[in-house]
Design an enzyme around this catalytic site. Structure first.
Site, PDB file in Angstrom:
ATOM      1  N   GLY A  31       0.717  -1.233   0.051  1.00 18.44           N
ATOM      2  CA  GLY A  31       0.114  -0.208  -0.037  1.00 18.44           C
ATOM      3  C   GLY A  31       0.840   1.356  -0.121  1.00 18.44           C
ATOM      4  O   GLY A  31       2.191   1.081  -0.243  1.00 18.44           O
ATOM      5  N   HIS A  34       2.413   4.866  -4.707  1.00 18.59           N
ATOM      6  CA  HIS A  34       3.176   6.134  -5.348  1.00 18.59           C
ATOM      7  C   HIS A  34       3.318   5.852  -6.881  1.00 18.59           C
ATOM      8  O   HIS A  34       3.061   4.936  -7.237  1.00 18.59           O
ATOM      9  CB  HIS A  34       4.248   6.676  -4.470  1.00 18.59           C
ATOM     10  CG  HIS A  34       5.196   5.515  -4.315  1.00 18.59           C
ATOM     11  ND1 HIS A  34       6.201   5.039  -5.304  1.00 18.59           N
ATOM     12  CD2 HIS A  34       5.794   4.798  -3.297  1.00 18.59           C
ATOM     13  CE1 HIS A  34       6.798   4.026  -4.980  1.00 18.59           C
ATOM     14  NE2 HIS A  34       6.612   4.062  -3.699  1.00 18.59           N
ATOM     15  N   HIS A  37       4.819   2.382  -7.770  1.00 20.33           N
ATOM     16  CA  HIS A  37       3.981   1.369  -7.749  1.00 20.33           C
ATOM     17  C   HIS A  37       3.001   1.466  -8.953  1.00 20.33           C
ATOM     18  O   HIS A  37       2.684   0.474  -9.812  1.00 20.33           O
ATOM     19  CB  HIS A  37       2.674   1.320  -6.437  1.00 20.33           C
ATOM     20  CG  HIS A  37       3.562   1.223  -5.219  1.00 20.33           C
ATOM     21  ND1 HIS A  37       3.769   2.243  -4.273  1.00 20.33           N
ATOM     22  CD2 HIS A  37       4.183  -0.029  -4.882  1.00 20.33           C
ATOM     23  CE1 HIS A  37       4.159   1.587  -3.333  1.00 20.33           C
ATOM     24  NE2 HIS A  37       4.699   0.351  -3.708  1.00 20.33           N
ATOM     25  N   GLN A  61       8.086  -9.064   7.582  1.00 18.96           N
ATOM     26  CA  GLN A  61       9.242  -8.605   7.105  1.00 18.96           C
ATOM     27  C   GLN A  61       9.836  -7.491   7.824  1.00 18.96           C
ATOM     28  O   GLN A  61      10.734  -6.745   7.355  1.00 18.96           O
ATOM     29  CB  GLN A  61       9.161  -8.395   5.683  1.00 18.96           C
ATOM     30  CG  GLN A  61       8.019  -7.052   5.384  1.00 18.96           C
ATOM     31  CD  GLN A  61       7.824  -7.124   3.780  1.00 18.96           C
ATOM     32  OE1 GLN A  61       7.209  -7.797   3.105  1.00 18.96           O
ATOM     33  NE2 GLN A  61       8.642  -6.234   3.074  1.00 18.96           N
ATOM     34  N   GLY A 147       9.707  -3.333  -8.168  1.00 13.18           N
ATOM     35  CA  GLY A 147      10.483  -2.532  -8.572  1.00 13.18           C
ATOM     36  C   GLY A 147      11.957  -2.537  -8.289  1.00 13.18           C
ATOM     37  O   GLY A 147      12.445  -3.012  -7.338  1.00 13.18           O
ATOM     38  N   LYS A 149      14.187  -0.617  -7.436  1.00 18.68           N
ATOM     39  CA  LYS A 149      14.687   0.194  -6.335  1.00 18.68           C
ATOM     40  C   LYS A 149      15.047  -0.951  -5.139  1.00 18.68           C
ATOM     41  O   LYS A 149      15.791  -0.912  -4.539  1.00 18.68           O
ATOM     42  CB  LYS A 149      13.688   1.336  -5.695  1.00 18.68           C
ATOM     43  CG  LYS A 149      14.245   1.936  -4.632  1.00 18.68           C
ATOM     44  CD  LYS A 149      13.354   2.975  -4.199  1.00 18.68           C
ATOM     45  CE  LYS A 149      12.269   2.542  -2.992  1.00 18.68           C
ATOM     46  NZ  LYS A 149      13.003   2.029  -1.693  1.00 18.68           N
ATOM     47  N   GLN A 153      15.521  -7.517  -2.981  1.00 23.23           N
ATOM     48  CA  GLN A 153      14.387  -8.148  -2.820  1.00 23.23           C
ATOM     49  C   GLN A 153      14.019  -8.941  -4.304  1.00 23.23           C
ATOM     50  O   GLN A 153      13.638 -10.013  -4.310  1.00 23.23           O
ATOM     51  CB  GLN A 153      13.353  -7.261  -2.698  1.00 23.23           C
ATOM     52  CG  GLN A 153      11.794  -7.596  -2.640  1.00 23.23           C
ATOM     53  CD  GLN A 153      10.674  -6.784  -2.087  1.00 23.23           C
ATOM     54  OE1 GLN A 153      10.371  -6.818  -1.042  1.00 23.23           O
ATOM     55  NE2 GLN A 153      10.089  -6.014  -3.121  1.00 23.23           N
ATOM     56  N   ARG A 187       8.378   5.361   2.121  1.00 27.03           N
ATOM     57  CA  ARG A 187       8.794   5.988   3.406  1.00 27.03           C
ATOM     58  C   ARG A 187       9.317   7.501   3.200  1.00 27.03           C
ATOM     59  O   ARG A 187       9.779   8.179   4.086  1.00 27.03           O
ATOM     60  CB  ARG A 187      10.052   5.094   3.733  1.00 27.03           C
ATOM     61  CG  ARG A 187       9.554   3.780   4.151  1.00 27.03           C
ATOM     62  CD  ARG A 187      10.849   2.829   5.027  1.00 27.03           C
ATOM     63  NE  ARG A 187      10.190   1.718   5.640  1.00 27.03           N
ATOM     64  CZ  ARG A 187      10.126   0.694   5.342  1.00 27.03           C
ATOM     65  NH1 ARG A 187      10.545   0.329   4.050  1.00 27.03           N
ATOM     66  NH2 ARG A 187       9.782  -0.535   5.950  1.00 27.03           N
TER      67      ARG A 187
HETATM   68  O1  PAF Z   1       8.162  -4.423  -1.754  1.00 30.45           O
HETATM   69  C1  PAF Z   1       7.195  -4.400  -1.040  1.00 30.45           C
HETATM   70  O2  PAF Z   1       6.244  -3.624  -0.762  1.00 30.45           O
HETATM   71  C2  PAF Z   1       7.029  -5.751  -0.257  1.00 30.45           C
HETATM   72  O3  PAF Z   1       8.401  -6.186   0.250  1.00 30.45           O
HETATM   73  C3  PAF Z   1       6.380  -7.008  -0.815  1.00 30.45           C
HETATM   74  C4  PAF Z   1       7.029  -7.445  -1.944  1.00 30.45           C
HETATM   75  C5  PAF Z   1       4.738  -6.220  -1.263  1.00 30.45           C
HETATM   76  C6  PAF Z   1       6.109  -8.105   0.186  1.00 30.45           C
HETATM   77  O4  PAF Z   1       5.493  -7.597   1.247  1.00 30.45           O
END
Ligand code: PAF
Length: 281
Positions: A31, A34, A37, A61, A147, A149, A153, A187
């Protein structure tokens, strides 16, 4: 656009789409949407018949002293933005359904999760891996969009998909930046006006790094020191790490041989920001 909260309903939705020969793209988010996303949703819209945007602030996480409670939550605004960008479904599961009290399975990511952010956020990528794995099982998408960024991940998820033989294509989309170069992030809203001003330096330092490499310098340590000096010129910035790595393996480079990824994490006041650039061959 429809909002689905139930896990079973989500699974039934994709089963139906697949039975009708439709492709499904998933944009996993927490959520606070921006432009970054929205660019993922646009990419998913172009490449799939149906677009699902998941919105779930994933507790597993976040570390103990991190911003889980504070993390911005506004489903109504996010839904409007997602719909405008082309989403068909918002998938907004509840934490009690995602993590029932009797859950007993975890995922332990290996070396790909150990450097960069993984060194400072123990367990973070294990938490990302389990939730993304669950989202893939619930949404069963053909493609999933992330993304660049969050470069580590993306590589962690690629590794998990490869290791667990998952049939989903991982699509990584370019970083979207503000006009002064700051990478968009949920953030950024934590930053005061002064901190926001200082945050410009992250991208400036990365661009200086690019120029240094393009000039033919070979020594990663010299590059690291150059970037560190630039960032330290502003007392508001506390550097957590500056790493010079291969963009796929995330292993530190001995020489500045392209492709090179420069990745960094910096604290500005109470806010931790990350950014990176890839200098391609
Ligand atoms: O990048 C994120 O917003 C989160 O790490 C994700 C991939 C949705 C997993 O909670």
């Amino acid at each position: 656009m429809k909002t689905i909260h139930s896990l079973k309903e989500m699974q039934e939705y994709t089963a139906l789409q697949r039975a009708e020969g439709k492709t499904v793209g998933l944009v996993p988010t927490m959520g606070a949407l921006h432009e970054g996303h929205l660019s993922l949703i646009h990419a998913a819209r172009k490449e799939n018949d149906r677009v699902v945007v998941s919105i779930f602030v994933n507790p597993t996480q976040f570390g103990v002293n991190e911003d889980f409670d504070q993390y911005p939550r506004d489903l109504e605004t996010d839904s409007k933005l997602a719909e405008k960008a082309g989403a068909d479904i918002i998938f907004n599961p509840e934490a009690k359904d995602m993590y029932p009290t009797d859950i007993s399975t975890s995922i332990k990511m290996g070396s790909i999760a150990e450097g960069l952010c993984g060194r400072y956020r123990p367990g973070h990528f294990d938490g990302v891996a389990i939730v993304v794995n669950k989202l893939f099982n619930l949404v069963n998408p053909h493609r999933a969009y992330f993304g660049q960024k969050d470069a580590q991940q993306v590589q962690v998820i690629r590794q998990m998909v490869q290791d667990l033989n998952m049939e989903v294509e991982i699509v990584s989309c370019p970083i979207i930046r503000e006009s002064d170069g700051l990478a968009m992030s949920s953030r950024n809203i934590y930053l005061s006006e002064d901190e926001r001003d200082s945050a410009r330096l992250l991208n400036q330092a990365l661009e200086e790094g690019r120029t240094f490499i393009e000039k033919g310098h070979r020594d990663p340590e010299e590059l690291r020191q150059l970037i560190q000096k630039l960032l330290q010129s502003d007392p508001r910035l506390q550097v957590q790490y500056i790493e010079i790595v291969h963009p796929s393996t995330l292993q530190p480079l001995q020489f500045l041989q392209k492709p090179v990824m420069i990745a960094l994490a910096v604290h500005i006041g109470k806010t931790r920001l990350i950014d990176n650039i890839i200098i391609e061959e």
